[in-house]
Design a protein around this motif. Structure first.
Motif, mmCIF file in Angstrom:
data_model
loop_
_atom_site.group_PDB
_atom_site.id
_atom_site.type_symbol
_atom_site.label_atom_id
_atom_site.label_comp_id
_atom_site.label_asym_id
_atom_site.label_seq_id
_atom_site.Cartn_x
_atom_site.Cartn_y
_atom_site.Cartn_z
ATOM 1 N N PRO A 37 -30.737 76.811 41.710
ATOM 2 C CA PRO A 37 -31.166 77.131 40.344
ATOM 3 C C PRO A 37 -31.109 78.628 40.080
ATOM 4 C CG PRO A 37 -33.071 76.656 41.728
ATOM 5 C CD PRO A 37 -31.856 76.317 42.547
ATOM 6 N N SER A 38 -30.718 78.969 38.857
ATOM 7 C CA SER A 38 -30.713 80.373 38.459
ATOM 8 C C SER A 38 -32.111 80.797 38.037
ATOM 9 C CB SER A 38 -29.724 80.593 37.314
ATOM 10 O OG SER A 38 -30.274 80.113 36.096
ATOM 11 N N ASP A 39 -32.249 82.090 37.749
ATOM 12 C CA ASP A 39 -33.514 82.634 37.266
ATOM 13 C C ASP A 39 -33.514 82.842 35.759
ATOM 14 O OD1 ASP A 39 -34.578 82.860 39.911
ATOM 15 O OD2 ASP A 39 -33.353 84.660 40.207
ATOM 16 N N ILE A 40 -32.552 82.239 35.064
ATOM 17 C CA ILE A 40 -32.434 82.434 33.621
ATOM 18 C C ILE A 40 -33.604 81.757 32.913
ATOM 19 C CG2 ILE A 40 -31.012 82.009 31.583
ATOM 20 C CD1 ILE A 40 -28.584 81.947 33.496
ATOM 21 N N PRO A 41 -34.417 82.518 32.200
ATOM 22 C CA PRO A 41 -35.590 81.907 31.546
ATOM 23 C C PRO A 41 -35.166 80.983 30.408
ATOM 24 C CG PRO A 41 -35.362 84.218 30.906
ATOM 25 C CD PRO A 41 -34.347 83.981 31.978
ATOM 26 N N GLY A 42 -35.813 79.832 30.357
ATOM 27 C CA GLY A 42 -35.561 78.898 29.270
ATOM 28 C C GLY A 42 -34.218 78.213 29.311
ATOM 29 N N ALA A 43 -33.511 78.323 30.426
ATOM 30 C CA ALA A 43 -32.181 77.706 30.511
ATOM 31 C C ALA A 43 -32.309 76.187 30.542
ATOM 32 C CB ALA A 43 -31.460 78.189 31.763
ATOM 33 N N ASP A 44 -31.383 75.513 29.882
ATOM 34 C CA ASP A 44 -31.260 74.058 29.961
ATOM 35 C C ASP A 44 -29.863 73.768 30.505
ATOM 36 O OD1 ASP A 44 -31.577 71.339 29.717
ATOM 37 O OD2 ASP A 44 -31.150 71.304 27.566
ATOM 38 N N PRO A 45 -29.675 73.984 31.808
ATOM 39 C CA PRO A 45 -28.314 74.032 32.345
ATOM 40 C C PRO A 45 -27.675 72.665 32.548
ATOM 41 C CG PRO A 45 -29.887 74.289 34.111
ATOM 42 C CD PRO A 45 -30.686 74.243 32.836
ATOM 43 N N VAL A 46 -26.356 72.674 32.530
ATOM 44 C CA VAL A 46 -25.567 71.567 33.053
ATOM 45 C C VAL A 46 -25.521 71.755 34.567
ATOM 46 C CG1 VAL A 46 -23.288 70.503 33.110
ATOM 47 C CG2 VAL A 46 -24.177 71.454 30.963
ATOM 48 N N ARG A 47 -25.821 70.717 35.308
ATOM 49 C CA ARG A 47 -25.792 70.838 36.770
ATOM 50 C C ARG A 47 -24.577 70.098 37.322
ATOM 51 N NH1 ARG A 47 -31.416 70.844 35.756
ATOM 52 N NH2 ARG A 47 -32.319 72.806 36.489
ATOM 53 N N TYR A 48 -24.011 70.668 38.358
ATOM 54 C CA TYR A 48 -22.789 70.097 38.918
ATOM 55 C C TYR A 48 -22.853 70.115 40.435
ATOM 56 C CZ TYR A 48 -21.335 74.904 39.923
ATOM 57 O OH TYR A 48 -21.269 76.182 40.416
ATOM 58 N N ARG A 49 -21.978 69.343 41.031
ATOM 59 C CA ARG A 49 -21.784 69.325 42.477
ATOM 60 C C ARG A 49 -20.304 69.541 42.758
ATOM 61 N NH1 ARG A 49 -25.986 66.855 45.662
ATOM 62 N NH2 ARG A 49 -24.404 66.844 47.323
ATOM 63 N N ILE A 50 -19.992 70.174 43.875
ATOM 64 C CA ILE A 50 -18.594 70.367 44.257
ATOM 65 C C ILE A 50 -17.902 69.028 44.423
ATOM 66 C CG2 ILE A 50 -17.067 71.246 46.075
ATOM 67 C CD1 ILE A 50 -18.291 73.414 44.317
ATOM 68 N N GLU A 51 -18.635 68.026 44.941
ATOM 69 C CA GLU A 51 -18.044 66.712 45.167
ATOM 70 C C GLU A 51 -17.630 66.019 43.861
ATOM 71 O OE1 GLU A 51 -21.484 67.050 48.208
ATOM 72 O OE2 GLU A 51 -21.028 67.694 46.159
ATOM 73 N N ARG A 52 -18.153 66.518 42.754
ATOM 74 C CA ARG A 52 -17.835 65.942 41.443
ATOM 75 C C ARG A 52 -17.269 67.021 40.531
ATOM 76 N NH1 ARG A 52 -17.743 60.783 40.385
ATOM 77 N NH2 ARG A 52 -18.790 61.042 38.377
ATOM 78 N N LEU A 53 -16.410 67.857 41.098
ATOM 79 C CA LEU A 53 -15.898 69.012 40.359
ATOM 80 C C LEU A 53 -15.033 68.595 39.180
ATOM 81 C CD1 LEU A 53 -15.665 72.057 40.105
ATOM 82 C CD2 LEU A 53 -13.758 72.004 41.734
ATOM 83 N N ALA A 54 -14.150 67.625 39.362
ATOM 84 C CA ALA A 54 -13.273 67.216 38.259
ATOM 85 C C ALA A 54 -14.069 66.677 37.070
ATOM 86 C CB ALA A 54 -12.242 66.197 38.751
ATOM 87 N N PRO A 55 -15.025 65.781 37.255
ATOM 88 C CA PRO A 55 -15.828 65.350 36.097
ATOM 89 C C PRO A 55 -16.598 66.496 35.432
ATOM 90 C CG PRO A 55 -16.083 63.795 37.912
ATOM 91 C CD PRO A 55 -15.319 64.966 38.456
ATOM 92 N N PHE A 56 -17.041 67.470 36.230
ATOM 93 C CA PHE A 56 -17.732 68.628 35.655
ATOM 94 C C PHE A 56 -16.790 69.424 34.756
ATOM 95 C CE2 PHE A 56 -18.560 73.273 36.451
ATOM 96 C CZ PHE A 56 -19.588 73.399 35.539
ATOM 97 N N LEU A 57 -15.567 69.651 35.213
ATOM 98 C CA LEU A 57 -14.599 70.386 34.402
ATOM 99 C C LEU A 57 -14.252 69.609 33.137
ATOM 100 C CD1 LEU A 57 -12.287 71.652 37.285
ATOM 101 C CD2 LEU A 57 -13.958 72.982 35.994
ATOM 102 N N ASP A 58 -14.145 68.287 33.267
ATOM 103 C CA ASP A 58 -13.897 67.469 32.077
ATOM 104 C C ASP A 58 -15.048 67.610 31.077
ATOM 105 O OD1 ASP A 58 -11.528 66.523 33.139
ATOM 106 O OD2 ASP A 58 -12.401 64.674 33.915
ATOM 107 N N HIS A 59 -16.273 67.660 31.588
ATOM 108 C CA HIS A 59 -17.437 67.797 30.712
ATOM 109 C C HIS A 59 -17.386 69.127 29.961
ATOM 110 C CE1 HIS A 59 -21.572 67.470 29.305
ATOM 111 N NE2 HIS A 59 -21.764 68.709 29.724
ATOM 112 N N LEU A 60 -17.046 70.199 30.651
ATOM 113 C CA LEU A 60 -16.933 71.493 29.978
ATOM 114 C C LEU A 60 -15.898 71.435 28.857
ATOM 115 C CD1 LEU A 60 -17.051 74.086 32.916
ATOM 116 C CD2 LEU A 60 -18.942 73.281 31.483
ATOM 117 N N ALA A 61 -14.775 70.805 29.135
ATOM 118 C CA ALA A 61 -13.731 70.705 28.114
ATOM 119 C C ALA A 61 -14.221 69.899 26.910
ATOM 120 C CB ALA A 61 -12.481 70.065 28.710
ATOM 121 N N ARG A 62 -14.935 68.813 27.157
ATOM 122 C CA ARG A 62 -15.457 68.008 26.043
ATOM 123 C C ARG A 62 -16.479 68.779 25.219
ATOM 124 N NH1 ARG A 62 -15.595 63.966 30.062
ATOM 125 N NH2 ARG A 62 -17.854 64.268 30.293
ATOM 126 N N GLU A 63 -17.186 69.709 25.882
ATOM 127 C CA GLU A 63 -18.185 70.513 25.181
ATOM 128 C C GLU A 63 -17.571 71.677 24.405
ATOM 129 O OE1 GLU A 63 -21.662 70.203 24.957
ATOM 130 O OE2 GLU A 63 -21.160 68.184 25.648
#
Length: 274
Positions: A37-63
């Motif tokens: 976790p980062s120290d960014i106050p009030g962050a509502d982050p998207v969380r990812y795993r290396i094992e699921r890198l392709a779906p994470f990249l797809d999510h960024l593109a959809r966003e």
């Protein structure tokens, strides 16, 4: 419309970049690796795993993400092979090959994968230029001996860079007192604090400088070296005259606090022209 994804690690840099993105009014999202976790106050982050890198990249593109900036410290995660999806599995040979070659190769491969998804990878200076100062003495006044020591230190750091040893060195009176290695800057400066007094040929001569720079050929969009107030405190404890770094190649975390600490300690801060 540009939308930026801040791939945030730990430490103060992601906090400052998130603040800069917010202040600019630019649309952005924050992403964090699970378990880091980062120290960014009030962050509502998207969380990812290396094992699921392709779906994470797809999510960024959809966003609607069009550009990506990496910031902050990460440790290499433990990989669970059972979690790797079919599309990410096609990326594994690239990542494993880069893992075996070292951090620089791994970062280059990660950038290449993001670019394969048509993201533009940018550096810290593209988001917050004030964090990467250009040439000039920021405070204090390096003397001629300091400038000679800085030039010698720059040669040393350039020499060890291709070996992927480190990004810093301490030089006093023309002699290399220490180089940065795997334990990092703090360990190197602690060594200098303990031993530099007996290593300097002339105890009344130049006290020496700490120099920091990126590795030659390093992709400056990621993993730039950083300096902060803690560095100033460690350099003061080591009895050195000041901190020098390659202009345009080093990130200053909390510049105003660094200046105040340096002035209190009687140190100079100098962004040296390469």
């Amino acid at each position: 419309m540009t939308r930026t994804a801040l791939i945030a690690g730990q430490g103060g840099l992601p906090v400052r970049l998130a603040a800069a993105l917010k202040a600019s009014g630019e649309a952005h999202i924050i992403a964090e690796m699970e378990g880091f976790p980062s120290d960014i106050p009030g962050a509502d982050p998207v969380r990812y795993r290396i094992e699921r890198l392709a779906p994470f990249l797809d999510h960024l593109a959809r966003e609607g993400v069009t550009r990506v900036v990496f910031a902050g410290a990460l440790r290499r995660p433990q990989i669970d092979p059972e979690l790797i999806d079919a599309r990410t599995a096609t990326l594994v040979p690239r990542l494993l090959g880069a893992f075996q070659k070292g951090d620089d190769w791994l970062l280059r491969e990660v950038i290449a994968i993001f670019e394969d998804w048509d993201f533009t990878v940018v550096g810290v200076s593209d988001i917050s230029p004030d964090l990467v100062p250009g040439a000039g003495v920021i405070t204090g006044a390096p003397c001629d001996n300091d400038r000679r020591d800085a030039a010698r230190a720059a040669e040393i750091v350039a020499g060890i860079g291709p070996l992927d040893i480190g990004q810093g060195a301490v030089v006093a009176q023309g002699l290399c007192i220490a180089v940065e290695a795997l334990p990092g800057t703090d360990a190197m400066l602690a060594f200098v604090a303990e031993h530099a007094g007996r290593l300097r040929p002339d105890p009344n001569g130049a006290r020496g400088v700490f120099y920091k720079a990126p590795k030659p050929g390093q992709d400056r969009r990621v993993d730039l070296p950083t300096l902060g107030p803690a560095t100033v405190a460690a350099v003061a404890k080591a009895g050195l005259a000041g901190i020098v770094w390659e202009a345009g190649g080093v990130i200053l975390i909390d510049r105003e606090a660094m200046i105040a600490a340096a002035e209190t300690a009687g140190l100079f801060l100098w962004a040296r022209e390469p």
